[in-house]
Design an enzyme around this catalytic site. Structure first.
Site: not given
Ligand code: R5P
Length: 293
Positions: A203
């Site tokens: 990711k």
């Molecule tokens: C952050 O560290 C979390 O793992 C979230 O899952 C990630 O940032 C994704 O969420 P967002 O789309 O709000 O950035």
């Protein structure tokens, strides 16, 4: 005793038809074992090759984030529209009905809060509990260039080793601290390192310039985080551009659960990810669903 009456002798062995042998649909994942591929197929839709992961693990370091104050009220209505839920074991056990059929990506690293140095994480879930919870993957934060870079990389390789023993993939989440550059050069480095060291998918964040170089030189699938809340059309454009430039899906949180109409937004995101819908048409869908309530 088995019924042996009237056993038929004629059988068709199809000797002229070679047995089907199809390559696995996900990039870089052909050599994985059956259980690993089966779990990845629960995350990524085998038809589109993509995934809409709903991320709501933010509380693991920052407490009750805006839009996540009450998981039962804020998030449960979104669950039917997500392929995968990315969350902590605490929220999984306390709020998600075990009958929900979504695949689960479990937040498996943690430690420091927003009051401390965030890169100082450790593995925070045992492999036994991941198995017990029937997760489809474990997620670990990797802080390339961060204060505890090596420790976070070793957290990841430990999870890869443990997960490989039982057929559970590892998702490496490339973290960006306030002080870290967010450009394609940095994400090429971070994603490639995670893949080389064994992560099954990665990711990362979308960047406007040269994102296609990040996806092209990463040997395993990439999904993008949503990041901070944007106007709906901008978030849909970001998802669209990422998919068109080689991303295998989104792992989106705030741009869904902080939207004015989260149930409409997640369906608009699905249209972009799984049906290659344009951002403008997906916004029409968002407005139609939003106004139908
Ligand atoms: C952050 O560290 C979390 O793992 C979230 O899952 C990630 O940032 C994704 O969420 P967002 O789309 O709000 O950035």
């Amino acid at each position: 005793m088995a019924d042996l009456d009237d056993v038929q002798e004629t059988r068709n062995y199809y000797t002229d038809i070679p047995q089907r042998s199809e390559p696995f649909f996900l990039k870089g994942s052909n050599a994985l074992d059956w259980g690993m591929q089966n779990r990845l197929s629960r995350i990524f839709n085998p038809k589109s090759g993509k995934t809409v992961m709903l991320a709501f693990d933010h509380g693991y370091f920052q407490g009750p984030t805006t839009g996540l104050e009450r998981i039962d009220i804020n998030i449960l209505p979104l669950v039917p529209y997500a392929d995968t839920l990315m969350l902590t074991r605490g929220i999984l056990r306390s709020n998600i009905p075990p009958s929900a059929n979504n695949s689960i990506v479990l937040r498996a690293s943690g430690g420091p809060s927003i009051l401390k140095e965030l890169s100082n994480e450790e593995v925070a879930v045992s492999i036994e509990d991941s198995i017990r919870l029937n997760v489809s993957a474990m997620a670990v934060q990797v802080f390339i260039g961060g204060e505890n870079e090596k420790q976070s990389v070793i957290n990841m390789t430990k999870l890869v080793d443990q997960g490989t023993r039982y057929g559970i993939p590892t998702l490496a989440v490339t973290a960006v601290g306030k002080e870290m550059t967010r450009d394609a050069k940095y994400f090429r480095l971070a994603t490639r390192m995670c893949a080389e060291l064994g992560a099954h998918y990665i990711k990362t964040y979308y960047v406007e310039k040269d994102f296609d170089t990040v996806t092209s030189c990463c040997p395993v699938p990439i999904v993008i985080a949503g990041g901070k809340k944007l106007p709906e059309l901008d978030a849909l454009k970001m998802a669209y551009n990422a998919i068109q430039q080689g991303a295998a899906g989104v792992d989106m949180g705030r741009n869904i659960f902080q939207s004015e109409a989260p149930v409409a937004m997640i369906q608009a995101v699905r249209a972009v990810v799984h049906e290659n819908e344009t951002p403008e048409k997906a916004l029409d869908l968002y407005n139609t669903i939003k106004n139908s309530k």
